[in-house]
Design a protein around this motif. Structure first.
Motif, PDB file in Angstrom:
ATOM      1  N   ASP A   1       0.842  -1.194   0.000  1.00  0.00           N
ATOM      2  CA  ASP A   1       0.000   0.000   0.000  1.00  0.00           C
ATOM      3  C   ASP A   1       0.876   1.243   0.000  1.00  0.00           C
ATOM      4  O   ASP A   1       1.950   1.251   0.625  1.00  0.00           O
ATOM      5  N   PHE A   2       0.423   2.263  -0.694  1.00  0.00           N
ATOM      6  CA  PHE A   2       1.144   3.524  -0.700  1.00  0.00           C
ATOM      7  C   PHE A   2       0.154   4.660  -0.896  1.00  0.00           C
ATOM      8  O   PHE A   2      -1.004   4.439  -1.252  1.00  0.00           O
ATOM      9  N   GLU A   3       0.651   5.851  -0.676  1.00  0.00           N
ATOM     10  CA  GLU A   3      -0.196   7.047  -0.825  1.00  0.00           C
ATOM     11  C   GLU A   3       0.477   8.032  -1.747  1.00  0.00           C
ATOM     12  O   GLU A   3       1.686   8.294  -1.636  1.00  0.00           O
ATOM     13  N   ILE A   4      -0.313   8.601  -2.649  1.00  0.00           N
ATOM     14  CA  ILE A   4       0.162   9.687  -3.489  1.00  0.00           C
ATOM     15  C   ILE A   4      -0.214  10.976  -2.778  1.00  0.00           C
ATOM     16  O   ILE A   4      -1.374  11.168  -2.383  1.00  0.00           O
ATOM     17  N   VAL A   5       0.775  11.837  -2.585  1.00  0.00           N
ATOM     18  CA  VAL A   5       0.556  13.119  -1.906  1.00  0.00           C
ATOM     19  C   VAL A   5       0.904  14.265  -2.832  1.00  0.00           C
ATOM     20  O   VAL A   5       1.656  14.108  -3.786  1.00  0.00           O
TER      21      VAL A   5
END
Length: 178
Positions: free
Chosen positions: A173-177
């Motif tokens: 899982d990852f997040e684009i910021v």
């Protein structure tokens, strides 16, 4: 002048001969013993289950086991997702003094809601047939996130061993910021 150098030249030649007699067989024996150990490692790997270790998002990858993992799985919008991992227990076929392995990798990118945004079979392929066994390898994915909006995502790899027929699946899982 030549007479003064003669004893030195004889001494150097004698050292060379002694090194050829005493050192070379030991080195040759060492190489054979090391190759035998490598073949034993291959036998153990071939009996294991395909998997990965050091599965990590990175800011930079230099080489095998030399990478800079992200402190958080956050990636800036418009940049690339860089994944590093080390396959383990892939199958190596050893025949007639040759060593062959063949791995492929599929990729799926999903939104947090599970919507498939990208799905590619055989995105990565690693097929080697060598005269010396390869015991450690690494793979990277440098995935362009394009114009995906800020939010949470799930990146999945499926590693296929094309010789043994095994497969291994892992996601991150990852997040684009912004």
């Amino acid at each position: 002048m030549v007479r003064k150098l003669y004893p030195l030249l004889v001494a150097v030649f004698c050292v060379f001969l002694l090194s050829m007699i005493f050192v070379s067989p030991a080195r040759s024996g060492d190489a054979e013993a090391i190759l035998k150990l490598k073949n034993e490692i291959i036998e153990k790997q071939n009996k294991g289950k395909l998997g990965v270790q050091a599965f990590s998002l990175c800011s930079k990858v230099l080489n095998y086991s030399s990478y800079y993992p992200l402190s958080e799985n956050k990636v800036r919008r418009g940049t690339n997702l860089l994944l590093y991992y080390e396959p383990i227990n892939w199958f190596t076929s050893a025949q007639m003094g040759r060593y062959e392995f063949f791995l492929t990798q599929d990729v799926t990118l999903e939104s947090a809601a599970g919507e498939v945004l990208f799905d590619r079979k055989g995105l990565l392929s690693m097929h080697y047939n060598t005269g010396k066994p390869i015991l450690d390898i690494y793979m990277t994915n440098d995935f362009n996130l394009g114009s995906l909006p800020a939010g949470r995502y799930h990146y999945i790899i499926v590693l296929h061993d094309m010789i043994s027929g095994q497969e291994f699946k892992q996601g991150i899982d990852f997040e684009i910021v912004e």
